[in-house]
Scaffold this motif. Structure first.
Motif, mmCIF file in Angstrom:
data_model
loop_
_atom_site.group_PDB
_atom_site.id
_atom_site.type_symbol
_atom_site.label_atom_id
_atom_site.label_comp_id
_atom_site.label_asym_id
_atom_site.label_seq_id
_atom_site.Cartn_x
_atom_site.Cartn_y
_atom_site.Cartn_z
ATOM 1 N N ILE A 92 13.615 7.586 -33.267
ATOM 2 C CA ILE A 92 14.121 6.526 -32.410
ATOM 3 C C ILE A 92 15.461 7.011 -31.880
ATOM 4 C CG2 ILE A 92 14.880 4.136 -32.260
ATOM 5 C CD1 ILE A 92 13.015 3.530 -34.600
ATOM 6 N N SER A 93 15.581 7.106 -30.563
ATOM 7 C CA SER A 93 16.793 7.626 -29.925
ATOM 8 C C SER A 93 17.879 6.546 -29.894
ATOM 9 C CB SER A 93 16.473 8.109 -28.518
ATOM 10 O OG SER A 93 16.126 7.019 -27.697
ATOM 11 N N PRO A 94 19.101 6.922 -29.529
ATOM 12 C CA PRO A 94 20.180 5.936 -29.453
ATOM 13 C C PRO A 94 19.890 4.773 -28.499
ATOM 14 C CG PRO A 94 21.089 8.154 -29.362
ATOM 15 C CD PRO A 94 19.593 8.284 -29.295
ATOM 16 N N ASN A 95 19.067 5.007 -27.478
ATOM 17 C CA ASN A 95 18.751 3.914 -26.544
ATOM 18 C C ASN A 95 17.538 3.091 -26.992
ATOM 19 O OD1 ASN A 95 16.494 5.439 -25.888
ATOM 20 N ND2 ASN A 95 17.194 5.983 -23.839
ATOM 21 N N GLY A 96 16.982 3.395 -28.178
ATOM 22 C CA GLY A 96 15.876 2.614 -28.724
ATOM 23 C C GLY A 96 14.488 3.139 -28.429
ATOM 24 N N SER A 97 14.367 4.219 -27.657
ATOM 25 C CA SER A 97 13.053 4.790 -27.340
ATOM 26 C C SER A 97 12.490 5.528 -28.555
ATOM 27 C CB SER A 97 13.171 5.778 -26.184
ATOM 28 O OG SER A 97 13.641 5.137 -25.034
ATOM 29 N N PHE A 98 11.169 5.478 -28.693
ATOM 30 C CA PHE A 98 10.474 6.172 -29.787
ATOM 31 C C PHE A 98 9.804 7.412 -29.221
ATOM 32 C CE2 PHE A 98 6.639 6.132 -32.823
ATOM 33 C CZ PHE A 98 7.309 6.862 -33.784
ATOM 34 N N HIS A 99 10.314 8.601 -29.592
ATOM 35 C CA HIS A 99 9.765 9.883 -29.163
ATOM 36 C C HIS A 99 8.954 10.435 -30.326
ATOM 37 C CE1 HIS A 99 12.532 9.697 -25.766
ATOM 38 N NE2 HIS A 99 13.420 9.274 -26.640
ATOM 39 N N TYR A 100 7.651 10.612 -30.129
ATOM 40 C CA TYR A 100 6.788 10.913 -31.270
ATOM 41 C C TYR A 100 5.747 11.980 -30.971
ATOM 42 C CZ TYR A 100 3.437 7.925 -28.849
ATOM 43 O OH TYR A 100 2.589 7.384 -27.911
ATOM 44 N N ILE A 101 5.145 12.451 -32.076
ATOM 45 C CA ILE A 101 4.015 13.374 -32.035
ATOM 46 C C ILE A 101 2.872 12.690 -32.770
ATOM 47 C CG2 ILE A 101 3.142 15.622 -32.783
ATOM 48 C CD1 ILE A 101 6.118 16.566 -32.786
ATOM 49 N N ASN A 102 1.722 12.573 -32.116
ATOM 50 C CA ASN A 102 0.564 11.956 -32.754
ATOM 51 C C ASN A 102 -0.182 13.011 -33.570
ATOM 52 O OD1 ASN A 102 -2.664 11.285 -32.392
ATOM 53 N ND2 ASN A 102 -1.397 9.529 -32.894
ATOM 54 N N VAL A 103 -0.542 12.636 -34.807
ATOM 55 C CA VAL A 103 -1.228 13.547 -35.721
ATOM 56 C C VAL A 103 -2.496 12.857 -36.226
ATOM 57 C CG1 VAL A 103 -1.000 14.898 -37.838
ATOM 58 C CG2 VAL A 103 1.002 14.494 -36.409
ATOM 59 N N LYS A 104 -3.591 13.635 -36.270
ATOM 60 C CA LYS A 104 -4.874 13.073 -36.714
ATOM 61 C C LYS A 104 -5.554 13.913 -37.779
ATOM 62 C CE LYS A 104 -5.714 10.874 -32.286
ATOM 63 N NZ LYS A 104 -6.491 10.826 -31.061
ATOM 64 N N ASN A 105 -4.857 14.922 -38.325
ATOM 65 C CA ASN A 105 -5.516 15.811 -39.285
ATOM 66 C C ASN A 105 -4.890 15.793 -40.683
ATOM 67 O OD1 ASN A 105 -3.145 17.150 -38.920
ATOM 68 N ND2 ASN A 105 -4.036 19.036 -38.135
ATOM 69 N N GLY A 106 -3.957 14.897 -40.941
ATOM 70 C CA GLY A 106 -3.402 14.763 -42.283
ATOM 71 C C GLY A 106 -2.116 15.515 -42.558
ATOM 72 N N SER A 107 -1.643 16.337 -41.601
ATOM 73 C CA SER A 107 -0.371 17.037 -41.848
ATOM 74 C C SER A 107 0.326 17.379 -40.537
ATOM 75 C CB SER A 107 -0.597 18.308 -42.660
ATOM 76 O OG SER A 107 -1.339 19.240 -41.921
ATOM 77 N N ILE A 108 1.631 17.541 -40.638
ATOM 78 C CA ILE A 108 2.448 17.907 -39.491
ATOM 79 C C ILE A 108 3.513 18.889 -39.957
ATOM 80 C CG2 ILE A 108 3.951 15.896 -39.839
ATOM 81 C CD1 ILE A 108 4.483 15.903 -36.808
ATOM 82 N N ASN A 109 3.780 19.874 -39.125
ATOM 83 C CA ASN A 109 4.897 20.797 -39.326
ATOM 84 C C ASN A 109 5.377 21.179 -37.930
ATOM 85 O OD1 ASN A 109 6.854 22.470 -40.289
ATOM 86 N ND2 ASN A 109 5.456 24.031 -41.063
ATOM 87 N N ARG A 110 6.105 20.261 -37.309
ATOM 88 C CA ARG A 110 6.527 20.421 -35.922
ATOM 89 C C ARG A 110 7.968 19.978 -35.752
ATOM 90 N NH1 ARG A 110 2.365 18.906 -31.974
ATOM 91 N NH2 ARG A 110 4.008 19.306 -30.465
ATOM 92 N N GLY A 111 8.551 20.406 -34.661
ATOM 93 C CA GLY A 111 9.925 20.036 -34.339
ATOM 94 C C GLY A 111 9.987 19.176 -33.098
ATOM 95 N N ILE A 112 10.980 18.303 -33.067
ATOM 96 C CA ILE A 112 11.243 17.466 -31.901
ATOM 97 C C ILE A 112 12.669 17.761 -31.460
ATOM 98 C CG2 ILE A 112 11.477 15.104 -31.028
ATOM 99 C CD1 ILE A 112 9.516 14.222 -33.211
ATOM 100 N N GLN A 113 12.830 18.166 -30.201
ATOM 101 C CA GLN A 113 14.164 18.452 -29.684
ATOM 102 C C GLN A 113 14.698 17.201 -28.997
ATOM 103 O OE1 GLN A 113 14.432 21.646 -26.804
ATOM 104 N NE2 GLN A 113 16.547 22.028 -27.392
ATOM 105 N N VAL A 114 15.956 16.851 -29.318
ATOM 106 C CA VAL A 114 16.551 15.647 -28.745
ATOM 107 C C VAL A 114 17.315 16.003 -27.473
ATOM 108 C CG1 VAL A 114 16.645 14.493 -30.979
ATOM 109 C CG2 VAL A 114 18.643 15.752 -30.163
ATOM 110 N N ALA A 115 17.308 15.081 -26.529
ATOM 111 C CA ALA A 115 17.932 15.335 -25.230
ATOM 112 C C ALA A 115 19.385 14.882 -25.168
ATOM 113 C CB ALA A 115 17.140 14.634 -24.133
ATOM 114 N N GLN A 116 19.731 13.874 -25.951
ATOM 115 C CA GLN A 116 21.092 13.359 -25.867
ATOM 116 C C GLN A 116 21.750 13.277 -27.233
ATOM 117 O OE1 GLN A 116 19.581 9.369 -24.491
ATOM 118 N NE2 GLN A 116 21.306 8.626 -25.680
#
Length: 140
Positions: A92-116
């Protein structure tokens, strides 16, 4: 015997001069070095543990908000069960937006880069009809 005394004296003088040179060098600090070391110390890296049970069709904020600089990457390394569930991992960013990655296989190993720059909160949304148990780590 006389040669041994002279050699010991020379080594003692060299040692004293060598140490005094090192001390003088360590005291001198260039302004650029000071600034770069401050920037290095200002960059916070942390890892938090995720261990949460999320009911069906709900979302959960995990932990407290943490400060990030623009361009920082938050890595989420987690698994959940049941593995067939659809789960959104994000921030959840400072402005309240939810930036997400959808996962359907039981695991995640990913990065999310923030803009602000600002305070971000990890959020996990369970899109399935049954509860999911999530365990793992988030690092930033």
């Amino acid at each position: 015997m006389k040669v041994k005394k002279i050699l010991c004296t020379v080594l003692a003088v060299v040692t004293v001069l060598g140490c005094s040179g090192i001390t003088a060098w360590a005291v001198e600090v260039e302004p650029e070095d000071t600034e770069s070391s401050v920037v290095f110390m200002d960059i916070a890296r942390a890892t938090g543990r995720i261990n949460v049970n999320i009911p069906a069709n709900t979302k959960a904020r995990v932990g407290t908000a943490f400060p990030l600089e623009a361009g920082a990457v938050v890595t989420i390394n987690a698994s959940y069960s049941p593995r067939t569930a659809s789960v959104d991992f994000g921030l959840i960013s400072p402005n309240g937006s939810f930036h997400y990655i959808n996962v359907k296989n039981g695991s995640i190993n990913r990065g999310i880069q923030v803009a602000q720059r600002g305070n971000y909160t990890l959020q996990i949304r369970n899109n399935s009809a049954s509860a999911v148990q999530v365990t793992g780590f988030v690092s930033y």
